[in-house]
Design an enzyme around this catalytic site. Sequence first.
Site, PDB file in Angstrom:
ATOM      1  N   ASN A  22       2.583  51.939  -6.542  1.00 35.64           N
ATOM      2  CA  ASN A  22       2.969  50.644  -7.094  1.00 35.64           C
ATOM      3  C   ASN A  22       2.122  50.389  -8.341  1.00 35.64           C
ATOM      4  O   ASN A  22       1.095  51.059  -8.549  1.00 35.64           O
ATOM      5  CB  ASN A  22       2.810  49.515  -6.058  1.00 35.64           C
ATOM      6  CG  ASN A  22       1.358  49.267  -5.661  1.00 35.64           C
ATOM      7  OD1 ASN A  22       0.506  48.990  -6.497  1.00 35.64           O
ATOM      8  ND2 ASN A  22       1.078  49.344  -4.358  1.00 35.64           N
ATOM      9  N   ARG A  90       3.175  57.153   2.923  1.00 37.35           N
ATOM     10  CA  ARG A  90       2.970  56.209   4.020  1.00 37.35           C
ATOM     11  C   ARG A  90       3.779  56.567   5.271  1.00 37.35           C
ATOM     12  O   ARG A  90       3.611  55.921   6.308  1.00 37.35           O
ATOM     13  CB  ARG A  90       3.320  54.787   3.569  1.00 37.35           C
ATOM     14  CG  ARG A  90       2.426  54.241   2.455  1.00 37.35           C
ATOM     15  CD  ARG A  90       2.418  52.733   2.430  1.00 37.35           C
ATOM     16  NE  ARG A  90       1.862  52.155   3.645  1.00 37.35           N
ATOM     17  CZ  ARG A  90       1.770  50.842   3.879  1.00 37.35           C
ATOM     18  NH1 ARG A  90       2.229  49.991   2.986  1.00 37.35           N
ATOM     19  NH2 ARG A  90       1.260  50.387   4.999  1.00 37.35           N
ATOM     20  N   HIS A 168       7.125  44.116  -2.900  1.00 38.95           N
ATOM     21  CA  HIS A 168       7.455  43.661  -1.544  1.00 38.95           C
ATOM     22  C   HIS A 168       7.732  42.164  -1.595  1.00 38.95           C
ATOM     23  O   HIS A 168       7.129  41.424  -2.387  1.00 38.95           O
ATOM     24  CB  HIS A 168       6.302  43.905  -0.572  1.00 38.95           C
ATOM     25  CG  HIS A 168       6.273  45.272   0.027  1.00 38.95           C
ATOM     26  ND1 HIS A 168       5.098  45.884   0.402  1.00 38.95           N
ATOM     27  CD2 HIS A 168       7.259  46.145   0.328  1.00 38.95           C
ATOM     28  CE1 HIS A 168       5.371  47.077   0.900  1.00 38.95           C
ATOM     29  NE2 HIS A 168       6.671  47.255   0.867  1.00 38.95           N
ATOM     30  N   ALA A 258      -4.863  48.078  -4.483  1.00 40.30           N
ATOM     31  CA  ALA A 258      -3.782  48.852  -3.869  1.00 40.30           C
ATOM     32  C   ALA A 258      -2.499  48.039  -3.775  1.00 40.30           C
ATOM     33  O   ALA A 258      -1.496  48.512  -3.235  1.00 40.30           O
ATOM     34  CB  ALA A 258      -4.188  49.326  -2.473  1.00 40.30           C
ATOM     35  N   CYS A 264      -0.539  41.128   3.490  1.00 43.07           N
ATOM     36  CA  CYS A 264      -0.345  42.569   3.656  1.00 43.07           C
ATOM     37  C   CYS A 264      -1.257  43.141   4.741  1.00 43.07           C
ATOM     38  O   CYS A 264      -0.906  44.119   5.407  1.00 43.07           O
ATOM     39  CB  CYS A 264      -0.611  43.301   2.341  1.00 43.07           C
ATOM     40  SG  CYS A 264       0.676  43.072   1.101  1.00 43.07           S
ATOM     41  N   ALA A 524      36.707  31.369 -33.278  1.00 39.24           N
ATOM     42  CA  ALA A 524      35.566  32.009 -32.613  1.00 39.24           C
ATOM     43  C   ALA A 524      34.395  31.060 -32.387  1.00 39.24           C
ATOM     44  O   ALA A 524      33.802  31.054 -31.310  1.00 39.24           O
ATOM     45  CB  ALA A 524      35.111  33.227 -33.408  1.00 39.24           C
ATOM     46  N   VAL A 679      20.527  32.467 -39.446  1.00 40.19           N
ATOM     47  CA  VAL A 679      21.018  31.098 -39.425  1.00 40.19           C
ATOM     48  C   VAL A 679      20.397  30.293 -38.289  1.00 40.19           C
ATOM     49  O   VAL A 679      20.201  29.077 -38.407  1.00 40.19           O
ATOM     50  CB  VAL A 679      22.561  31.092 -39.341  1.00 40.19           C
ATOM     51  CG1 VAL A 679      23.045  31.593 -37.986  1.00 40.19           C
ATOM     52  CG2 VAL A 679      23.121  29.714 -39.627  1.00 40.19           C
TER      53      VAL A 679
END
Length: 700
Positions: A22, A90, A168, A258, A264, A524, A679
């Site tokens: 990560n 992991r 996460h 980490a 976590c 337009a 512009v």
Amino acid sequence: MADSVRILMCPPHHYDVDYVINPWMEGNIHRSSRDKAEAQWDRLYQTLKTLAVVDLVQPQPGWPDMVFTANAGLVLSDAVVLSRFFHPERQGEEPYFQQWFADQGFTVHTLPKSLPFEGAGDALLDRGGQWLWAGYGFRSELDSHPYLAQWLDVEVLSLRLVDQRFYHLDTCFCPLTDGYLLYYPPAFDTYSNRLIELRVPAEKRIPLSEVDAINFACNAVNVDQTVVMNCASDDLKQTLGDRGFTVIETPLTEFLKAGGAAKCLTLKVTEPRRATPQASSIQSRVIHLQGHLLDSGLVNQVLDTIVSGGGSFQVLNFNLGSQRQDISAADVRVSAPDPSVMADIMGQLVDLGAMSVPEEARAATLETVQQPGVAPEDFYVTTIYPTEVLVQDQWVRVQAQRMDGAIALTYGADGPTARCKLLRDLQVGEDVVVGSEGIRTLRSRTNLKKSSPEEFSFMGAGVSSERRVELVVDQIAWDLRRIRDRGGKVVVTAGPVVIHTGGGEHLGRLIREGYVHALLGGNAIAVHDIEQSMMGTSLGMDMQRGVSVNGGHRHHLKAINAIRRCGSIARAVEQGVLTSGVMYECVKQQVPFSLAGSIRDDGPLPDTKMDLIAAQQHYAKLIAGADLILMLSSMLHSIGVGNMTPAGVKMVCVDINPAVVTKLSDRGSIESMGVVTDVGLFLSLLVQQLAKLTGQYAHP
């Protein structure tokens, strides 16, 4: 201490930053202090022991991230869905956590090995409602969410993560007691933020600043009215305090290296079921791709479209062929969090040539035209590619294929006939295809090779920066102020670039404050101004974020259709359909406008004069008596206006293209002024300068 709350933790005896999976790990390999990490973890452990019962799982050598127990699995009542880690680094943790849960008597559910899901790191139970918030996008796949809904018998709300720093869900999203929510909105896509707002009342939402977010304030442990986190700003502590929460800060800087913090490092393993659940709304479809998928880049476009649209995919099979000239074929399962997202994704996939597999093919949805020249809502907007529609159990080729039309059907003795028709040609009683069901586009190899990700993205390039124009703006501001104060007349000729560059709000303000007395342009500028007002885009570009919106290439057609349904721009304002923008201000301030049509116009709008002679006459009428004409990035209209304007009228031509400015100045008028710049920048500076003048001098 709340004996009813149990939390699982793992001592950091083997913790280190040994690899990069990560963004937080980058630059931190082997730079974590084991002693400091042990001390910080122990302080968190001791703090939580005063709030709950803390269980420990034995750490294992070789698995340094096992300390982050939030990723062990997702617990609800006596069941757990075990994690399937995305990264091999992991995956070795899985059997140890599985054994712990089994030893504790949990019913353990295991996902297929090829389906990533990272536990309570990406799935959080709401503390006020009856549902599960589930994240996807980086570590967990959307396809895992139906398993959660089925095994845990809970409603699942899917949130797509879009910022890699917050990989996460628990890094940027924290449900709190009594239904409060601590979260960082920029970590989610637009759909997910909308879903959050629909489910969590405004008074319960606590959005974080970026400073608090990157300090992992969302990665907090909440037990009753206590919130334990790495650190919090004074403002955040005050906000939480005002809502009855006590914040305990415990530094966890070694674990931030980490990519983790308090949440976590913990897993709540007592999650009682609170109410009767509801079914998941996740949708799934299988599409078939066929052609030269690799050399055309089409397969990448399809998969990117699915992911960028908020869905996920699973390639069921992929046949490349054995020779270069052989065509490729692939079947892909597409998943989306709800029917509306699936419809958007499928609409884009159809444009890319994707087809539903035969067993999932559904007949085209048809609605009848109720008003001449007005298509039903959500009508299918055609592309340049050959198209077929599934009607009465047969695929019917669409005739007169063209871009930006509708598909109208008629019926005869030989069966249905499908034809591309412009909006203005639609007749009452005709059936028109709506949505994307029962449609397939057929791409030849030549067409596929020419395709690109930008095929339907009209405003892909950025705007170059220009020199300072403040001195010129000051002079023009004085002229505008003097003309207004003496009851003079200013006419603006404007092109759609005014809207594309963000100048629409500034031009609208000039009209609202009485500086503009007539507006000239083409179809337009009005279309794109109305598109921005109604949908926040201009030619499919999000004007706030500067990025293409999924399916945005259809927006200008939908804007035209809405005004045509009302009958005119003025009626759209009266009916509350159009509530802001340049054209809205013209109607509200009774500033006359003239829209001159051309062969390239879509729709057109009911107000657009497609008779060129009549348009010229109306232009000349509005120009009469003008003191100043401000020409804003519209070459053809500016040149036309210049050619019908008598000498003595001051003209200011603003354009990024020097050739346009030169063309106007070549007409020989000493009253002409050319400004070569963007512009949008010009209008922004002009409004600022007028505001200063208004502040200095009272309006007579």
